[in-house]
Design a protein around this motif. Structure first.
Motif, PDB file in Angstrom:
ATOM      1  N   VAL A  83      -4.480  -5.048  -3.346  1.00 63.03           N
ATOM      2  CA  VAL A  83      -3.583  -5.306  -2.201  1.00 63.03           C
ATOM      3  C   VAL A  83      -3.301  -6.807  -2.474  1.00 63.03           C
ATOM      4  O   VAL A  83      -2.230  -7.261  -2.268  1.00 63.03           O
ATOM      5  CB  VAL A  83      -3.779  -4.578  -0.950  1.00 63.03           C
ATOM      6  CG1 VAL A  83      -2.693  -5.056  -0.198  1.00 63.03           C
ATOM      7  CG2 VAL A  83      -3.953  -3.361  -1.124  1.00 63.03           C
ATOM      8  N   GLU A 127      -1.656  -1.561 -15.143  1.00 61.16           N
ATOM      9  CA  GLU A 127      -2.163  -0.328 -15.417  1.00 61.16           C
ATOM     10  C   GLU A 127      -2.222   0.158 -16.835  1.00 61.16           C
ATOM     11  O   GLU A 127      -2.778   0.961 -17.363  1.00 61.16           O
ATOM     12  CB  GLU A 127      -1.356   0.935 -14.752  1.00 61.16           C
ATOM     13  CG  GLU A 127      -1.580   0.735 -13.122  1.00 61.16           C
ATOM     14  CD  GLU A 127      -3.041   1.086 -12.783  1.00 61.16           C
ATOM     15  OE1 GLU A 127      -3.598   2.186 -12.850  1.00 61.16           O
ATOM     16  OE2 GLU A 127      -3.555   0.001 -12.410  1.00 61.16           O
ATOM     17  N   MET A 172       0.708  -1.291   0.108  1.00 58.73           N
ATOM     18  CA  MET A 172       0.034   0.126  -0.103  1.00 58.73           C
ATOM     19  C   MET A 172       0.881   1.189  -0.015  1.00 58.73           C
ATOM     20  O   MET A 172       0.653   2.160  -0.691  1.00 58.73           O
ATOM     21  CB  MET A 172      -0.790  -0.058   1.149  1.00 58.73           C
ATOM     22  CG  MET A 172      -1.963  -1.065   0.979  1.00 58.73           C
ATOM     23  SD  MET A 172      -3.357  -0.847   2.418  1.00 58.73           S
ATOM     24  CE  MET A 172      -2.366  -1.443   3.887  1.00 58.73           C
ATOM     25  N   ASP A 200       0.680   3.415  -3.281  1.00 63.91           N
ATOM     26  CA  ASP A 200      -0.059   4.400  -2.904  1.00 63.91           C
ATOM     27  C   ASP A 200      -1.466   3.873  -2.870  1.00 63.91           C
ATOM     28  O   ASP A 200      -2.203   4.504  -3.631  1.00 63.91           O
ATOM     29  CB  ASP A 200       0.033   5.677  -3.552  1.00 63.91           C
ATOM     30  CG  ASP A 200      -0.676   7.121  -3.049  1.00 63.91           C
ATOM     31  OD1 ASP A 200      -1.032   6.835  -1.813  1.00 63.91           O
ATOM     32  OD2 ASP A 200      -0.912   7.799  -3.664  1.00 63.91           O
ATOM     33  N   LEU A 201      -1.782   2.803  -2.431  1.00 62.81           N
ATOM     34  CA  LEU A 201      -3.229   2.295  -2.182  1.00 62.81           C
ATOM     35  C   LEU A 201      -3.777   2.153  -1.167  1.00 62.81           C
ATOM     36  O   LEU A 201      -3.105   2.298  -0.032  1.00 62.81           O
ATOM     37  CB  LEU A 201      -3.086   0.796  -2.792  1.00 62.81           C
ATOM     38  CG  LEU A 201      -2.495   0.500  -4.156  1.00 62.81           C
ATOM     39  CD1 LEU A 201      -2.195  -1.114  -4.405  1.00 62.81           C
ATOM     40  CD2 LEU A 201      -3.349   1.020  -5.194  1.00 62.81           C
ATOM     41  N   LYS A 202      -5.044   2.117  -0.892  1.00 65.58           N
ATOM     42  CA  LYS A 202      -5.768   1.998   0.140  1.00 65.58           C
ATOM     43  C   LYS A 202      -6.155   0.194   0.310  1.00 65.58           C
ATOM     44  O   LYS A 202      -6.271  -0.211  -0.631  1.00 65.58           O
ATOM     45  CB  LYS A 202      -7.095   2.803   0.206  1.00 65.58           C
ATOM     46  CG  LYS A 202      -6.984   4.394   0.146  1.00 65.58           C
ATOM     47  CD  LYS A 202      -8.159   4.992   0.135  1.00 65.58           C
ATOM     48  CE  LYS A 202      -8.007   6.562   0.492  1.00 65.58           C
ATOM     49  NZ  LYS A 202      -9.241   7.324   0.255  1.00 65.58           N
ATOM     50  N   TRP A 210       2.708  -3.708 -11.391  1.00 62.77           N
ATOM     51  CA  TRP A 210       1.615  -2.791 -11.383  1.00 62.77           C
ATOM     52  C   TRP A 210       1.575  -1.879 -12.681  1.00 62.77           C
ATOM     53  O   TRP A 210       0.826  -1.508 -13.026  1.00 62.77           O
ATOM     54  CB  TRP A 210       2.140  -1.797  -9.975  1.00 62.77           C
ATOM     55  CG  TRP A 210       1.049  -0.641  -9.969  1.00 62.77           C
ATOM     56  CD1 TRP A 210       1.194   0.621 -10.223  1.00 62.77           C
ATOM     57  CD2 TRP A 210      -0.144  -0.734  -9.408  1.00 62.77           C
ATOM     58  NE1 TRP A 210       0.282   1.278  -9.723  1.00 62.77           N
ATOM     59  CE2 TRP A 210      -0.816   0.404  -9.189  1.00 62.77           C
ATOM     60  CE3 TRP A 210      -1.195  -1.857  -9.147  1.00 62.77           C
ATOM     61  CZ2 TRP A 210      -2.053   0.885  -9.083  1.00 62.77           C
ATOM     62  CZ3 TRP A 210      -2.262  -1.598  -8.788  1.00 62.77           C
ATOM     63  CH2 TRP A 210      -2.755  -0.218  -8.809  1.00 62.77           C
TER      64      TRP A 210
END
Length: 476
Positions: A441, A475, A430, A434-436, A471
């Motif tokens: 995750v 993306e 995270m 920069d993930l919640k 990642w």
């Protein structure tokens, strides 16, 4: 087998112990009858260790408590409704039960508790003559109203009452016959066996929990094979564990395969031998034994007769795991036992590809990861599953599994294999991306775990590079 004189001498020593003498003196002083009963008396004649002290008396539960309380370090009345009081006396745990004369009413799953009037009546309602022995205390008088000593000498299991009445009173006794047959190495008397077959449907009156406990006790004996055979031959297994008699597959004259039923019993025997010889698990181990007995129960449902006389059982491991979960739930086994047994059945074929082509380190890591806490049990089950009479094939498989265990040990030492996990955890993922918290995750974590399994430890920096590349590709 001890002589009568030897057994009485041994029981005399037992009666002189602080626990027994204190209890016998207290009950005699209070004016009540008191006797050592059942298993301890039987085992004294068999020369076996006497571990549990069971007593019976004409005193009611309240009267038992009144006698025991002043001399016990602790006492409890959790079994009061059944006439049993437990206590700890002179450091030993004992159970003292009021004479019983209870029976089933024909429909209930639980007996109606009725207190008896004499020791002889109490012994007459017990399960087998070899358990219907008592030693009156403190005067050391052997009481044997149904010929239990003769049956001990003959190594025979027989009910003190007509078996139809005995099993009708408590159908669980039919399962106990199988258990004691295995535990003591005794033969069940012909009339008693016939009654087991005739009354097998009566076992349906018994709760799943009581059936489970008796099956577990059977499996935990030193040699359960004979008891399982008795359950199958009497028809009882068809009602409590139908997957086992279902293993007796018919063999087509043009299609040949090993006898799955006999194979499963042999695997159970061998699993017990490995369980003891390896000395890693606490023995006896119920999970190992359940998995060994049930490991091939998926075969009847997956059996296919192929061309050329070949018989296949594709995916019987997966099917068997599902069947085991269903049966063990029905028998009210705990969730941990169900999960462990079904996992072992699901994995029991995994090794056999190793013997044909050596695995990569990645495959070895996955084997350990998938087995998890069941790895030692999987070692035992897999080795026990080799029952071929072809010595060359057996040796090849044995050597291959030796090699696999050696590789597991080396990788475990180098990589802390028992705790395989990525170098980056969820918090790291995270932070770096920069993930919640969320499904992505977990997706990233699983990707890093696959990298770890494929390549071994690569270090946090390399793991971060892999994560960012994954990642970016995701993306794109």
């Amino acid at each position: 087998m001890q002589t009568v004189a030897q057994a009485l001498a041994r029981m005399g020593e037992l009666a002189a112990s602080p626990t027994v003498s204190k209890l016998a003196t207290a009950f005699e002083g209070a004016g009540y009858e008191f006797a050592l009963v059942g298993g301890p008396v039987r085992d004294a004649f068999l020369g076996r260790a006497v571990n549990d002290l069971d007593f019976t008396t004409n005193a009611t539960p309240d009267q038992i408590l009144a006698v025991v309380a002043p001399i016990a370090e602790a006492h409890w009345d959790i079994g009061r409704a059944f006439g049993t009081i437990g206590a700890k006396v002179a450091g030993e745990t004992v159970e003292i039960t009021t004479y019983r004369a209870d029976a089933y009413d024909g429909d209930s799953r639980k007996p109606e508790v009725v207190f008896g009037e004499s020791l002889e009546d109490d012994l007459g309602r017990r399960d087998f003559t070899v358990n219907s022995l008592a030693l009156r205390l403190p005067r050391l008088e052997l009481v044997d109203p149904s010929g239990g000593i003769e049956d001990l000498l003959a190594k025979t299991l027989r009910t003190p009452a007509p078996p139809e009445r005995s099993f009708g009173d408590d159908p669980l006794r039919m399962l106990r016959a199988a258990r004691f047959s295995a535990q003591l190495g005794f033969e069940v008397e012909e009339g008693t066996r016939a009654a087991m077959t005739a009354l097998a449907p009566e076992i349906d009156r018994i709760s799943a929990e009581r059936v489970r406990d008796e099956l577990s006790k059977l499996l935990l004996t030193g040699a359960p094979r004979g008891g399982i055979r008795l359950l199958v031959e009497s028809g009882l297994a068809e009602r409590v564990l139908p997957e086992i008699p279902a293993l007796r597959l018919e063999v087509d004259e043009h299609h040949h395969h090993k006898d799955v039923y006999e194979h499963s019993l042999t695997v159970l025997d061998q699993a017990i031998d490995y369980e003891v010889s390896r000395g890693v698990l606490d023995s006896p181990d119920l999970i190992v034994r359940l998995a060994a007995l049930l490991h091939d129960i998926g075969k009847p449902g997956t059996r296919r007769l192929e061309k050329g006389g070949v018989v296949s059982f594709h995916h019987h491991d997966v099917v068997g795991a599902k069947l085991a979960r269903k049966r063990l739930r029905a028998l009210r086994f705990d969730n941990d036992t169900i999960a462990a047994v079904s996992r072992l059945i699901e994995l029991h074929l995994r090794f056999f590809g190793y013997a044909d082509a050596a695995w990569t380190d990645s495959a070895v890591r996955r084997y350990v990861r998938d087995a998890g806490e069941q790895l030692e049990r999987l070692h035992i089950l897999t080795r026990a599953d080799v029952t071929t009479r072809n010595r060359r094939k057996a040796d090849r498989l044995g050597f291959a599994y030796d090699d696999l265990e050696e590789r597991i040990a080396v990788l475990a030492e180098e990589e802390e294999l028992a705790a395989v996990r990525p170098e980056l955890d969820g918090a790291d993922i995270m932070r770096l991306l920069d993930l919640k918290p969320g499904p992505v995750v977990g997706e990233a974590y699983r990707y890093l775990l696959e990298v770890r399994l494929d390549e071994g430890p690569i270090g946090p920096d390399a793991a971060e590079q892999r994560l960012r590349a994954w990642w970016a590709a995701r993306e794109a």
